[in-house]
Design an enzyme around this catalytic site. Structure first.
Site, PDB file in Angstrom:
ATOM      1  N   TYR A 114       0.842  -1.201   0.000  1.00 32.90           N
ATOM      2  CA  TYR A 114       0.000   0.000   0.000  1.00 32.90           C
ATOM      3  C   TYR A 114       0.880   1.255   0.000  1.00 32.90           C
ATOM      4  CZ  TYR A 114      -3.123   3.628   1.729  1.00 32.90           C
ATOM      5  OH  TYR A 114      -3.813   4.804   1.882  1.00 32.90           O
ATOM      6  N   GLU A 157     -11.445   5.493   5.312  1.00 31.23           N
ATOM      7  CA  GLU A 157     -10.872   6.342   6.363  1.00 31.23           C
ATOM      8  C   GLU A 157     -11.869   6.526   7.500  1.00 31.23           C
ATOM      9  OE1 GLU A 157      -7.840   7.005   6.691  1.00 31.23           O
ATOM     10  OE2 GLU A 157      -7.012   6.864   4.681  1.00 31.23           O
ATOM     11  N   TRP A 162      -4.958   1.176  10.625  1.00 32.24           N
ATOM     12  CA  TRP A 162      -5.099   1.159   9.168  1.00 32.24           C
ATOM     13  C   TRP A 162      -4.858  -0.252   8.631  1.00 32.24           C
ATOM     14  CZ3 TRP A 162      -7.725   3.369   5.744  1.00 32.24           C
ATOM     15  CH2 TRP A 162      -7.421   3.249   4.375  1.00 32.24           C
TER      16      TRP A 162
END
Length: 191
Positions: free
Chosen positions: A16, A38, A46
């Site tokens: 990522y 988000e 995350w």
């Protein structure tokens, strides 16, 4: 190769980091995906969201805002029973509410991209942080974005979530200066 410290915890985070984080994004569907992810991340890591990302794509009709905007209470029940996503009613309802607000923004501005990038005057903010602890959790730009999104009816769009969204979509380059991606993204923008 030197990376931002957070990207060294797993292969998924490394991929990522190396291919997406901080890359300018102007596709409305992708922008909506990051807005939902988000918001879902609030209070979580995350890496948890990255592991569930494919599940989110399947569960939320590949982030098709028109389809999501028509979700009913039975869709909410279906999503609450889906272990591939974060099963939080407030976050699920926020994604649906945000799809409806997103469509209104598209109608008003022609695209969500045109609307959202105005908060950075159409070009990425280039920071030069030496270490990850230097990064802010919000900025005047994310504060303004949050305030305007909330005024338009969006949910789970506080200043910290907005700043994470800005980092993810390349509105801000927050790779530390000795990370190989910091320079790559600067050069890519100039080309």
């Amino acid at each position: 190769m030197k990376r931002c410290d957070w990207a060294n915890r797993s292969e998924l985070e490394q991929s990522y980091h190396d291919h997406e984080w901080g890359v300018e994004t102007h596709d409305d569907r992708t922008l909506f995906e990051f807005l939902v992810l988000e918001g879902a991340q609030a209070g979580l890591s995350w890496s948890t969201i990255l592991r569930k990302r494919e599940g989110y794509r399947r569960a939320f009709d590949h982030f098709d805002t028109r389809t999501i905007s028509r979700y009913s209470e039975s869709d909410v029940s279906r999503l609450l029973a889906n272990p591939e996503i974060i099963r939080n009613r407030l976050k699920i309802n926020a994604a649906i509410t945000n799809a409806r607000a997103f469509l209104q923004v598209q109608k008003e501005f022609g695209s969500f991209d045109r609307y959202i990038w105005q908060f950075v005057h159409g070009k990425p903010i280039r920071n030069s942080w030496r270490k990850m602890t230097d990064l802010p959790s919000s900025t005047p730009e994310s504060d303004a974005m949050s305030k305007d999104l909330k005024k338009r009816g969006f949910k789970f769009v506080g200043p910290t979530i907005c700043y994470a969204f800005m980092q993810a979509t390349g509105m801000v380059n927050d790779h530390v200066v000795d990370c190989f991606r910091h320079k790559e993204l600067r050069i890519k923008r100039k080309a």
